[in-house]
Scaffold this active site. Structure first.
Site, short mmCIF file in Angstrom:
data_model
loop_
_atom_site.label_atom_id
_atom_site.label_comp_id
_atom_site.label_asym_id
_atom_site.label_seq_id
_atom_site.Cartn_x
_atom_site.Cartn_y
_atom_site.Cartn_z
N LYS A 46 11.08 4.03 -9.40
CA LYS A 46 10.49 4.28 -8.08
C LYS A 46 10.35 5.80 -7.91
CE LYS A 46 11.39 3.11 -3.22
NZ LYS A 46 12.36 2.48 -2.28
N SER A 91 10.00 -0.87 0.47
CA SER A 91 9.34 0.33 0.00
C SER A 91 9.27 0.43 -1.52
CB SER A 91 10.04 1.56 0.57
OG SER A 91 11.34 1.68 0.03
N SER A 120 14.30 -2.69 1.02
CA SER A 120 13.29 -2.11 0.13
C SER A 120 13.39 -2.49 -1.34
CB SER A 120 13.27 -0.59 0.27
OG SER A 120 12.72 -0.22 1.52
#
Lengths: 547, 547
Positions: A129, A204, A228
């Site tokens: 990420k 996210s 997330s």
């Protein structure tokens, strides 16, 4: 004149696109809603590469350790598939196959020389990420204003994974601010769900969800402060674990609201099997991350805890479940998902009692106030620095005009949180005392909806209350929404206006085929036990390795 | 008219005095500086009671478990001695022998019936700092304004100790606010050091220091956010452990600045031997406190960690030490204390390398800013509520007119703390890498002075930097200041004006006989290892059970 935010974003998009070699480019993008099967049909990956990218991480590291696979061929296969993923789904903020292949060559050379792997992840590509820092790369985290800053230091997790033999090749997209569960930013736009472009990939860690979902990655690293990791895992039919705070090293990662410690964001893996989550966790813990990151608890992987669960697998688990948190009623596919899990467990002899969610409305409000405790100063500073607008989810969620709370209000919030956590533990103990045995985990929705349509993610409470409690939670993929099985409720009386909005957005046709998941919740720092239970549930459902 | 703070305090003093039975009263208080030997000569305790109060907790619980001692006789012995302690040293804020004896009778009845103890602390009196709540008693914590509020709930630690068989009989004095290392409040005045009334008993767990020091208690419970367990342990020639945050349950205890979580106060035992500290910790952990207090890490006592140290006891320990933190030079007795420990260890074959204190001035300033982050609003609210004045130490230390920091400044402080902790870990690892083996602990001063004269405690840095790092620390009693061995330094060039003040207050005559201690520092959550090392140091020094 300084470049506009649009120019900065366009430049970044171009740089990402330029990182894709010509021979991996898609000449004609598919027009279908689903691109899930595109990689297999693309002709860009060989059969061998398709096999490699369809394997589990556990299989791959075993073959790499035995010399049956080379790091370079595994890396090239995933780089190719990731390149397709980005072209199809818009999921990368960094893509660096050359560095990855160079790293793979070094690992192959090591293996050649010493006839052994460097560590338990030798030669395994891992997708990051875009909060994780890698020397020499940008970490923009969805903020245009952060573009152009190249990292000189590396996140502790990246360093430790590198020591374990992992290879890095991409950093995936996130929503502006990270604080929402869809993945949209003004740098590259929106990331899509591989199974249907009309659905969100979640957020996210949505870039990871899309990337691992389409098998452009085998293990992806996400973070979770309010769902997330778990939401994109759920929306992409993946396993994902939100470890409790202090289990995995978060040090030197980028973040919004850095230094906010009332509710900690945590880092954890997303993958196609519970076994691959375990491989990740055990590999990191083997590196003794507590010697590098002061927030990590010195707790190696506790096999004895796993064994405690394994001894109960023949009908001896003691579980609880809830379908509705009392605030928002899940859509029919989610209710069916919970019911499927509960009935499957019962059929296999396990005990599954109803759980009464304790003050989830209070918990949901409290954590929302925590997120906004600086009056949203930090996130709007980073948004406004480039002149870019707030994305739609943020406009819905965050008010730039509320005041900061002060220090004594914060301390009061801390006490409220602690008391709530302890009251929840009291309820847990009460059930145990009533039953005369341990309560092993609670099964619950992670979202009120299957993979959601764009700009409709509104209710975070199923995920965020678990963050407030700092419980360990593992997402298990269950089934898919089915218009035949999941008709809309008729004459439904909403629990609240919030609930009414969420309910009104259910459309059996639009959701048809969307992934449905549950979360398995254990007490704080119960990763070994909770993962073992999640694994067993997946096995009983026939989803132990997801497609 | 509402009573004045003086009237409220006088009433509380009277109530404490009234709780002492007539036959335990001292008719003529001694005029000597030391009252250390008074209990033995008082005639109030029988020889048997003197033996009981001279034993270790480990011995007592063994005899209680075997039925060789009854809970009532042990309880009466400690109640008597505690009554003397209060009359001599002014150390109790609550004294409740009747409740204690009733609790002991119940335990004896249980033993009579079932022929076994209720738990590992069956029948053992434990002394509580006046932050721990016991149903029906006051917790005033040195604030006049808190008098008259009776607890309806109990601290989690009290509940768990009660389940283990512990008996409660007193809650001991603390300084107003808890935030200083001497023990003075406007409720009962000043608590004295049993070895010399001109010396401080330390603080903030100073009532415990005095009480356990004179053996009115065998194990006392203190708390520590900047030295408050370790300083009174040091000043009373006791062992004391500051566990890392999350090891022991703090829930439902009273506190100043409640909800402040940037640096956590922790709770831990003070005793005459390392073995008694272990007895306390293992007994609490056996109760699985993480199921009651959400902040506790689910980590049972790890005997394997102790064994790792035990295997190194034949000259295999790898230690480091510092005598001076670079900010304030310790007085000669403390420098001799460190030297004694280092040379003793070396003589026994262990490796003891010099440690360079890393940015302790920075750490000391950072934690002071954290203590004051609400502009001292909370503590002055509680001081001012009754009209009482601030005690001298507080007037020196806390400014009522500084502003609160705001939320974003707090978050920045959190990042500074985290980075400092990690830099410190880097230094630790660097030494390990250089040596090619683990660094087991660091030996350091806990204060720059031996047991200090009243109103002279100024420099908290030796203690508080360890709180900022959240390292585990165990105080080991070493020796006593000696005017023959510890002359003042001549022509000393001060490191700072702070240092000059501290140095100027050294007086070899005034300090003669004052306890000298060191702290043994381990990484976060290293209680098993660090305690084992502390125990060995005490054994090598001949101080394994202190007088």
């Amino acid at each position: 004149m300084a470049p506009s935010w649009q120019e900065l974003a366009a430049d970044k998009q171009k740089r990402i696109n330029d990182s894709i070699p010509q021979e991996w480019r898609i000449t004609e993008l598919p027009s279908s809603d689903s691109v899930f099967d595109f990689p297999a049909k693309s002709g860009i990956l060989s059969n061998r590469e398709l096999e490699i990218t369809a394997a589990t991480a556990s299989d791959l590291v075993q073959q790499l350790a035995q010399g049956k696979l080379k790091a370079v061929e595994v890396t090239v296969a995933f780089c190719k598939r990731a390149a397709l993923a980005h072209q199809l789904l818009n999921c990368c903020l960094e893509f660096f196959p050359e560095k990855a292949i160079a790293q793979a060559q070094e690992l192959d050379a090591f293996y050649e020389k010493y006839k052994k792997p460097v560590g338990p992840l030798h030669g395994l590509p891992i997708s990051l990420k875009d909060q994780l820092r890698v020397k020499g790369l940008e970490t923009c985290m969805g903020y245009v204003s952060w573009l152009g800053k190249y990292d000189e230091d590396e996140s502790v997790l990246v360093t430790l994974l590198r020591k374990s033999g992992a290879i890095f090749y991409t950093k995936t997209s996130v929503p502006q601010t990270l604080m929402v569960c869809e993945t949209v930013n003004n740098v590259i736009g929106r990331t899509l769900n591989p199974r249907n472009k009309n659905w969100s990939c979640g957020g996210s860690s949505g870039g990871e969800g899309a990337m691992v979902g389409i098998r452009g990655g085998v293990i992806g690293i996400g973070t979770d402060i309010g769902g997330s990791i778990r939401v994109p895992s759920a929306f992409n039919f993946l396993y994902g674990i939100r470890p409790s705070h202090g289990r995995m090293p978060y040090a030197k990662m980028a973040n919004s609201m850095e230094g906010q410690e009332t509710v900690h964001s945590v880092v954890g893996p997303m993958a196609h099997s519970a076994g691959d989550l375990r491989l990740f966790l055990t590999s990191v813990l083997e590196q003794e991350p507590w010697k590098n990151d002061s927030k990590v608890v010195p707790m190696p992987w506790r096999s004895a805890e796993e064994e405690t669960i394994k001894r109960k697998l023949q009908g001896g688990l003691n579980l609880a479940y809830y379908s509705c948190d009392g605030v928002v009623m899940p859509h029919p596919p989610i209710l069916r998902g919970i019911e499927t899990v509960v009935s499957t467990l019962k059929k296999n002899g396990h005990k599954v009692l109803p759980w009464t969610p304790y003050k989830h409305d209070f918990g949901h409000n409290l954590i929302n106030n925590i997120y906004a405790s600086d009056g949203n100063t930090d996130v709007f500073k980073d948004i406004n620095a480039s002149g870019e607008p707030a994305i739609p989810n943020i406009k819905d969620l965050l008010n730039p005009d509320i005041p900061k709370i002060d220090m004594n209000q914060l301390w009061d919030t801390h006490l409220q949180k602690w008391n709530y956590q302890m009251e929840y533990l009291d309820k847990w103990r009460e059930l145990e005392e009533k039953e005369g045995r341990e309560l092993d985990a609670i099964i619950a929705p992670i979202t009120p909806t299957a993979a959601i349509r764009h700009n409709q993610f509104r209710y975070y409470g199923y995920a965020s209350v678990i963050n407030l409690l700092d419980f360990t939670s593992v997402v298990v993929p269950v089934t898919f929404a089915d218009k035949g099985l999941d008709p809309a409720k008729e004459n439904y009386e909403a629990l609240s206006s919030f609930d009414a909005t969420v309910q009104a957005e259910y459309d059996a046709d639009a959701y048809h085929g969307a992934p449905v998941a549950v979360q398995v919740i254990g007490r704080k720092l119960s990763e070994e036990r909770t993962l073992a239970i999640a694994e067993e549930i997946g096995r009983l459902l026939g989803n132990s390795v997801t497609p």
